[in-house]
Design an enzyme around this catalytic site. Structure first.
Site, short mmCIF file in Angstrom:
data_model
loop_
_atom_site.label_atom_id
_atom_site.label_comp_id
_atom_site.label_asym_id
_atom_site.label_seq_id
_atom_site.Cartn_x
_atom_site.Cartn_y
_atom_site.Cartn_z
N CYS A 268 -2.39 -1.36 5.01
CA CYS A 268 -1.70 -0.73 6.13
C CYS A 268 -1.04 -1.74 7.05
O CYS A 268 -0.27 -1.37 7.94
CB CYS A 268 -2.68 0.14 6.93
N HIS A 272 5.09 0.78 5.77
CA HIS A 272 5.06 1.81 4.73
C HIS A 272 5.41 3.16 5.37
O HIS A 272 5.35 3.33 6.59
CB HIS A 272 3.68 1.88 4.05
N HIS A 313 11.88 10.13 10.78
CA HIS A 313 12.67 9.10 10.11
C HIS A 313 12.89 7.89 11.02
O HIS A 313 13.96 7.29 11.03
CB HIS A 313 14.01 9.66 9.61
N GLU A 354 -2.35 12.68 8.14
CA GLU A 354 -1.56 11.55 7.66
C GLU A 354 -1.47 11.58 6.14
O GLU A 354 -0.46 11.19 5.55
CB GLU A 354 -2.16 10.23 8.14
#
Length: 413
Positions: A268, A272, A313, A354
């Site tokens: 993480c 990503h 986005h 998530e």
């Protein structure tokens, strides 16, 4: 066809029969007896064209109260028009309030009409309950004249706009107006004359101007001031003064975003992307006149404007300083809570997935607690004291004595 109210056989039911029989309109009769309008409304009444010449209006001067009511309708965006008519649309659950408006607007010739529409969009017969008068210029109060109203008439004006479109959520009163000039004047005069503060919220999901009471105390003070006036208006009191059963409703929205976790030892730490499934839960009393805790459309509009447009986005770490260090789902939940609570003071819980198997459940401070100084999650790197701790000064002075002394002297200046 047999009338289920009086038992009389009649070729078809209409409002003329029902008014004499039981006082109901055909729309209310259909709802009471769980019948579709499709089998009650004769074909001759479907999509019927209304003729302005059939109205019996005779021109006369409008009373001050009629002008006040019409001005409140205009300020609330409730006065509409088409090529032939001026219109005021109502709801079947609040027909008595629509009749109250009709009686208040007698000087303008408004008449109650229940019109039945069938088209390829609805695929069923729909009833429209509205007041109508032939289109023409109406003698009405302009804003300059409204500003000269006495305190009593000003409160009456505000009370009518509350009855028309206001809602109470989480103890905060929300009022909607058609233009900034009305909202600004009302907020300013309530503050100056009565010490009641309304704040303007950015528009969401449309062009209406949204005002909200700043605190619970402001809501209570305003509703106390107009209580007697609202009591005159049918189908109004329960909405603001009576307890109704509570319920929770949840709206789910999805957004895609990239992020990374600073100082993380696993993958993480790398930039990503992911898909976030956001569940927004509202808990409040059920409004007895619209059947909602809160309209899903309003929740969607608020979340879209306040959250989705900011994060979808995007890279979360560069969207807000709260998330720049660690865009964890926990801190993301705290950030989203802060974005929504002004518009959704009855916000109960956020649930953010998530992944299919990883999610965060979050309940933050109430709007009232936040107003009283309770801290939501602050930005770790936005704190003004960061960089000025005594231990940092000693350590950096030992490592970079000349440079650090220059910085310290600059801070003193």
């Amino acid at each position: 066809m047999q009338c289920l109210e009086c038992g009389k056989d009649t070729p078809y039911l209409d409002n003329e029969h029902l008014v004499q029989c039981c006082g109901l309109t055909l729309h209310e009769y259909a709802l009471r007896h769980k019948l579709p309008l499709d089998i009650l409304v004769p074909p001759t009444l479907l999509n019927k064209t209304d003729d302005p010449a059939a109205y019996s209006y005779k021109k006369k001067a409008a009373s001050d109260d009629a002008k006040l009511v019409l001005a409140a309708l205009a300020a609330s965006g409730m006065l509409k028009s088409d090529a032939n008519f001026l219109l005021i649309n109502g709801e079947v659950r609040r027909l008595d309030f629509l009749f109250w408006l009709q009686l208040s607007l007698t000087d303008y010739g408004f008449e109650f009409k229940q019109e039945y529409i069938y088209n390829d969009t609805t695929h069923r017969v729909v009833a429209l309950n509205r007041l109508k008068t032939p289109a023409r210029p109406l003698d009405n109060y302009q804003l300059a004249e409204l500003k000269k109203l006495s305190s009593d008439n000003f409160l009456r004006f505000v009370a009518i706009t509350i009855a028309l479109k206001a809602e109470l959520h989480g103890g905060y009163l929300f009022l909607r107006y058609s233009e900034d000039r009305y909202a600004d004047w009302i907020a300013s005069r309530l503050d100056e004359s009565f010490g009641i503060r309304l704040i303007k919220l950015a528009a969401v999901g449309g062009t209406e101007v949204l005002l909200r009471s700043e605190t619970h105390a402001d809501s209570n003070a305003l509703l106390h001031l107009v209580e007697r006036i609202l009591d005159e208006m049918p189908c109004t009191r329960e909405r603001f003064y009576r307890k109704t059963p509570p319920a929770s409703v949840t709206k789910e929205l999805v957004f895609d975003a990239a992020h990374f976790i600073t100082d993380h030892t696993g993958n993480c730490a790398n930039l990503h992307g992911g898909r976030y499934n956001l569940h927004v839960t509202i808990c409040d009393s059920i409004d007895p006149y619209n059947g909602f805790v809160m309209d899903y459309g309003y929740i969607k509009a608020v979340v879209t404007e306040r959250v989705i447009k900011k994060l979808d986005h995007k890279s979360l770490n560069f969207s807000d300083s709260t998330l720049s260090w660690r865009s964890s789902t926990e801190l993301l939940s705290a950030f989203i809570w802060q974005q929504l609570i002004d518009y959704l003071p009855n916000l109960s819980e956020l649930l953010i997935y998530e992944t299919d198997s990883s999610y965060c459940r979050f309940s933050g401070a109430s709007l009232e607690d936040l107003q009283n100084g309770v801290q939501c999650m602050p930005s770790a790197f936005g704190h003004k004291q960061l960089g000025h701790s005594p231990i940092r000064r000693r350590a950096l002075r030992a490592t970079h004595p000349v440079r650090f002394d220059l910085v310290a002297d600059h801070d003193k200046q």
